[in-house]
Design an enzyme around this catalytic site. Structure first.
Site, PDB file in Angstrom:
ATOM      1  N   SER A  50      47.601  -0.713  78.151  1.00  0.00           N
ATOM      2  CA  SER A  50      48.192  -1.332  76.954  1.00  0.00           C
ATOM      3  C   SER A  50      49.182  -2.430  77.297  1.00  0.00           C
ATOM      4  O   SER A  50      49.547  -3.214  76.424  1.00  0.00           O
ATOM      5  CB  SER A  50      48.867  -0.268  76.089  1.00  0.00           C
ATOM      6  N   HIS A  72      50.961  -1.628  86.683  1.00  0.00           N
ATOM      7  CA  HIS A  72      51.955  -0.548  86.726  1.00  0.00           C
ATOM      8  C   HIS A  72      51.291   0.742  87.151  1.00  0.00           C
ATOM      9  O   HIS A  72      50.116   0.983  86.835  1.00  0.00           O
ATOM     10  CB  HIS A  72      52.669  -0.382  85.380  1.00  0.00           C
TER      11      HIS A  72
HETATM   12  P1  5GP Z   1      49.415   1.803  79.913  1.00  0.00           P
HETATM   13  O1  5GP Z   1      49.089   2.292  78.526  1.00  0.00           O
HETATM   14  O2  5GP Z   1      49.279   0.301  80.002  1.00  0.00           O
HETATM   15  O3  5GP Z   1      48.697   2.509  81.008  1.00  0.00           O
HETATM   16  O4  5GP Z   1      50.942   2.152  80.153  1.00  0.00           O
HETATM   17  C1  5GP Z   1      51.970   1.465  79.529  1.00  0.00           C
HETATM   18  C2  5GP Z   1      53.128   2.409  79.440  1.00  0.00           C
HETATM   19  O5  5GP Z   1      54.286   1.661  79.136  1.00  0.00           O
HETATM   20  C3  5GP Z   1      52.990   3.479  78.355  1.00  0.00           C
HETATM   21  O6  5GP Z   1      53.054   4.773  78.942  1.00  0.00           O
HETATM   22  C4  5GP Z   1      54.163   3.205  77.424  1.00  0.00           C
HETATM   23  O7  5GP Z   1      54.770   4.378  76.934  1.00  0.00           O
HETATM   24  C5  5GP Z   1      55.104   2.417  78.310  1.00  0.00           C
HETATM   25  N1  5GP Z   1      55.934   1.465  77.598  1.00  0.00           N
HETATM   26  C6  5GP Z   1      55.518   0.556  76.667  1.00  0.00           C
HETATM   27  N2  5GP Z   1      56.551  -0.180  76.240  1.00  0.00           N
HETATM   28  C7  5GP Z   1      57.643   0.268  76.918  1.00  0.00           C
HETATM   29  C8  5GP Z   1      59.024  -0.110  76.899  1.00  0.00           C
HETATM   30  O8  5GP Z   1      59.452  -1.018  76.175  1.00  0.00           O
HETATM   31  N3  5GP Z   1      59.858   0.559  77.730  1.00  0.00           N
HETATM   32  C9  5GP Z   1      59.421   1.570  78.537  1.00  0.00           C
HETATM   33  N4  5GP Z   1      60.345   2.187  79.318  1.00  0.00           N
HETATM   34  N5  5GP Z   1      58.123   1.943  78.593  1.00  0.00           N
HETATM   35  C10 5GP Z   1      57.260   1.300  77.783  1.00  0.00           C
END
Ligand code: 5GP
Ligand code: ZN
Length: 113
Positions: A94, A99
């Site tokens: 997302s 990361h």
């Molecule tokens: P993905 O879904 O891309 O694998 O992981 C993105 C992660 O970033 C998600 O687990 C989400 O909770 C985290 N995340 C999104 N926006 C923010 C933010 O503004 N601050 C923090 N600390 N985490 C975030």
């Protein structure tokens, strides 16, 4: 990248709960934790996903895994931990800045959903 959320977090322009920081990487607690401990480790350099790791930028990925091992030892993740990187929309990515999720503190299931 100026409009990237995680570039802004790494630069301190958006607040976050820091777990580790050095000149190459930044680690911070996930805002929506999926385990008792859940933090993200990111390169300061903007790399969009695992699909954009190359011979030119892969040294930082090796460094990220050294940092993860060090933090896991320091934080006492002796019962185990999981490292996840979602790559692309269908895998659940997302935020388009590479990361690595590090999760610990509960039993995990396999296969992932
Ligand atoms: P993905 O879904 O891309 O694998 O992981 C993105 C992660 O970033 C998600 O687990 C989400 O909770 C985290 N995340 C999104 N926006 C923010 C933010 O503004 N601050 C923090 N600390 N985490 C975030
Ligand atoms: Zn970025």
């Amino acid at each position: 990248m100026s409009d990237c959320l995680f570039c802004k977090i790494a630069a301190g322009e958006i607040p976050s709960d820091c777990v580790y920081s050095d000149e190459l990487v930044y680690a911070f607690n996930d805002i929506d934790p999926q385990a008792p401990r859940h933090f993200l480790v990111i390169p300061r350099e903007h790399i969009r996903s695992c699909a954009e790791v190359s011979a030119e930028n892969s040294a930082v990925v090796a460094h990220i895994f050294e940092v993860i091992a060090k933090l896991a030892a320091e934080l006492g993740f002796k019962d185990g931990f999981r490292v996840v990187s979602n790559c692309g929309a269908s895998a659940g990515q997302s935020v388009e800045h590479l990361h690595f999720h590090v999760l610990s503190g509960r039993d995990m299931t396999w296969p992932p959903g």
